[in-house]
Write a protein that holds these residues in place. Structure first.
Motif, PDB file in Angstrom:
ATOM      1  N   GLU A 112     -29.755 -28.496  -7.971  1.00 22.31           N
ATOM      2  CA  GLU A 112     -28.764 -27.837  -7.539  1.00 22.31           C
ATOM      3  C   GLU A 112     -28.497 -26.972  -6.580  1.00 22.31           C
ATOM      4  O   GLU A 112     -29.335 -25.979  -6.392  1.00 22.31           O
ATOM      5  N   LEU A 113     -27.563 -26.982  -5.739  1.00 22.27           N
ATOM      6  CA  LEU A 113     -27.341 -26.206  -4.567  1.00 22.27           C
ATOM      7  C   LEU A 113     -25.850 -25.424  -4.672  1.00 22.27           C
ATOM      8  O   LEU A 113     -25.026 -25.843  -5.161  1.00 22.27           O
ATOM      9  N   LYS A 114     -25.900 -24.018  -4.606  1.00 23.21           N
ATOM     10  CA  LYS A 114     -25.051 -23.338  -4.903  1.00 23.21           C
ATOM     11  C   LYS A 114     -24.624 -22.193  -3.927  1.00 23.21           C
ATOM     12  O   LYS A 114     -25.493 -21.532  -3.401  1.00 23.21           O
ATOM     13  N   ALA A 115     -23.434 -21.900  -3.642  1.00 28.11           N
ATOM     14  CA  ALA A 115     -23.135 -20.900  -2.832  1.00 28.11           C
ATOM     15  C   ALA A 115     -21.924 -20.059  -3.513  1.00 28.11           C
ATOM     16  O   ALA A 115     -20.825 -20.549  -3.654  1.00 28.11           O
ATOM     17  N   ALA A 116     -22.329 -18.886  -3.557  1.00 28.96           N
ATOM     18  CA  ALA A 116     -21.506 -18.066  -4.506  1.00 28.96           C
ATOM     19  C   ALA A 116     -21.190 -16.437  -3.581  1.00 28.96           C
ATOM     20  O   ALA A 116     -21.832 -16.161  -2.771  1.00 28.96           O
ATOM     21  N   ASN A 117     -19.981 -15.850  -4.099  1.00 27.97           N
ATOM     22  CA  ASN A 117     -19.488 -14.737  -3.708  1.00 27.97           C
ATOM     23  C   ASN A 117     -19.314 -13.620  -4.826  1.00 27.97           C
ATOM     24  O   ASN A 117     -18.238 -14.256  -5.199  1.00 27.97           O
ATOM     25  N   TYR A 118     -20.159 -12.861  -5.083  1.00 27.91           N
ATOM     26  CA  TYR A 118     -19.792 -11.737  -6.068  1.00 27.91           C
ATOM     27  C   TYR A 118     -18.702 -10.480  -5.320  1.00 27.91           C
ATOM     28  O   TYR A 118     -19.455  -9.993  -4.410  1.00 27.91           O
ATOM     29  N   GLN A 119     -17.739 -10.155  -5.817  1.00 29.93           N
ATOM     30  CA  GLN A 119     -17.154  -9.192  -5.256  1.00 29.93           C
ATOM     31  C   GLN A 119     -16.960  -8.168  -6.237  1.00 29.93           C
ATOM     32  O   GLN A 119     -16.494  -8.118  -7.246  1.00 29.93           O
TER      33      GLN A 119
END
Length: 438
Positions: A34-41
């Motif tokens: 599993e490859l995951k790109a995330a952004n938490y703001q």
């Protein structure tokens, strides 16, 4: 110039070659990536709010040699399994600085992409008796829904004995594990019984969780403690309806740092239901509803002797570098949540126990699967006084399945803080992931 094979590749190929040469009955290979790109703001930590980009790589490679015959016990056979896992944030992400991910990262043997052994076990069928199966070594294990005990993809080292047809259709499990947490080993031992009813499956369990080291609970600073968990679960699955309900009670004693003793008296339950029906325009869809609650502390004074906050050390709450639970952002269990403060349960100071409500649906649209969930979180007790509200969250997810073995996922989620954090900005999460398995 020719590239040499990596040590990991060689390690995985050697058992394969051995199994084939030894005419082993069966060799199962499996892999998950599993490859995951995330952004938490606007992640909340006390009065501060920060953002955290995150790229994660989670890979698993396992092989199991099955049906190996035992020369001294020809009626028995065994499986030998090894599962390797690699979890990392990739070279392009940089340092993960947000405290919301600290606990998930610290529990891992390695979080820089270095492979570690997640499972290494021997499973023996017809062990001593025809109806007994024994598994020794580091193994995957989840008790019930995982409210009180789960391996969280790290494996639990120890032993498990499964006894089928103990009495009519009754099945029993006995287990003893020595999991590692923080800087020491725990002792977890107990058992469960399963009884298939006319329509559903009943499960009853009891186990002890012993910690001989100093630690911080919700109420006590303890020198050592022993917690006992007793639970019952009922699971029903029919053509259009599934129901999963579990209740667990926590009891036990603790020795406090500096002298004296304390007691544990807490409880938690979770009820989840799902039903399928045709919805105009979308077709056959699934609707979900869940409600859970755990007890909390109404008294946090210095003289308090009973901790009423349900708080097991090894309940399910992590997946890789992030939390995994109710809400893509909150990742809530029935007793803690993504960190909003430096407390043991992540809740604002004075709050303990959780009430969780989940309303959701999965709806197919052409080649896509659309999912929507609405969550509501509220504390059970607040010794600081004031509101019990924690927040609400809604998640939208779009999944494009290329088949059974490859999926693309896109998620957008918003967590709106309430109560003492009502004046802070909502937390937002956007991520895309690719999940493949073989």
């Amino acid at each position: 110039m020719k590239r040499l094979a990596s040590p990991l590749f060689i390690l995985c190929c050697l058992p394969t070659a051995f199994a084939l040469n030894a005419n082993a009955t069966k060799l199962d290979l499996f892999s998950n990536v599993e490859l995951k790109a995330a952004n938490y703001q606007h992640l909340i930590y006390g009065p501060r709010q920060t953002s955290q980009p995150l790229y994660s790589e989670d890979a698993t490679l396992g092989f199991v040699i099955k049906n190996i015959r035992l020369e001294k016990a020809p009626e028995s056979s065994m499986d030998v399994g090894i599962v390797l896992q690699s979890v990392g944030n990739g070279a392009s992400t940089g340092t993960i600085t947000s405290p919301q991910f600290t606990n998930a990262i610290n529990r891992l043997p390695a979080s820089d992409g270095t492979p570690f052994v997640r499972e290494a076990y021997v499973k023996i069928y017809q062990f001593l008796r025809p109806n007994v199966t024994a598994t020794f070594g580091r193994q995957d294990f989840t008790l019930g829904q995982g409210i009180a005990l789960a391996s969280d993809d790290l494996g639990l080292p120890g032993g498990r004995v499964e006894v089928a047809n103990l009495f009519h259709n009754l099945k029993a499990d006995l287990f003893f594990f020595r999991p590692f947490l923080a800087d020491r080993f725990y002792k977890v031992y107990g058992g469960s019984a399963y009884y298939p009813g006319n329509e559903g499956l009943w499960q009853v369990y009891h186990f002890w969780q012993r910690d001989d080291g100093a630690s911080q609970d919700i109420l006590f600073n303890t020198a050592s403690k022993t917690k006992k968990f007793t639970g019952v679960r009922y699971f029903l699955s029919q053509s259009q309806l599934t129901f999963d309900g579990e209740a667990s009670i926590e009891r036990g004693t603790a020795k406090k740092v500096g002298g004296g003793s304390g007691n544990y008296s807490a409880h938690a339950f979770m009820m989840k239901g799902a039903w399928s029906q045709n919805i105009p325009y979308f077709g056959k869809s699934k609707l979900r509803l869940g409600y859970g609650r755990s007890s909390g502390n109404a008294d946090a004074g210095a003289g308090a002797k009973t901790d009423k906050n349900f708080f097991p050390a090894f309940g399910h709450k992590y997946n890789g570098l992030e939390r995994d639970g109710y809400g893509a952002i909150a990742g809530a269990s029935l007793y803690d949540i993504i960190k909003t403060s430096d407390t043991a349960n992540g809740l604002p100071h004075g709050m303990s126990g959780l009430n969780v409500i989940d309303i959701g649906a999965d709806m197919p649209y052409k080649k896509l699967l659309l999912s929507a969930d609405l969550y509501k979180f509220r504390a059970t007790e607040n010794t600081a006084g004031g509101s019990l509200q924690i927040g609400s969250e809604w998640d939208l997810k779009v999944t494009y399945p290329f088949g059974d073995n490859l999926r693309l996922n896109v998620v957008y989620a918003v967590f709106t803080p309430l109560g003492v954090n009502a004046d802070l900005k909502p937390i937002k999460l956007t991520y895309g992931s690719v999940a493949a398995r073989f």
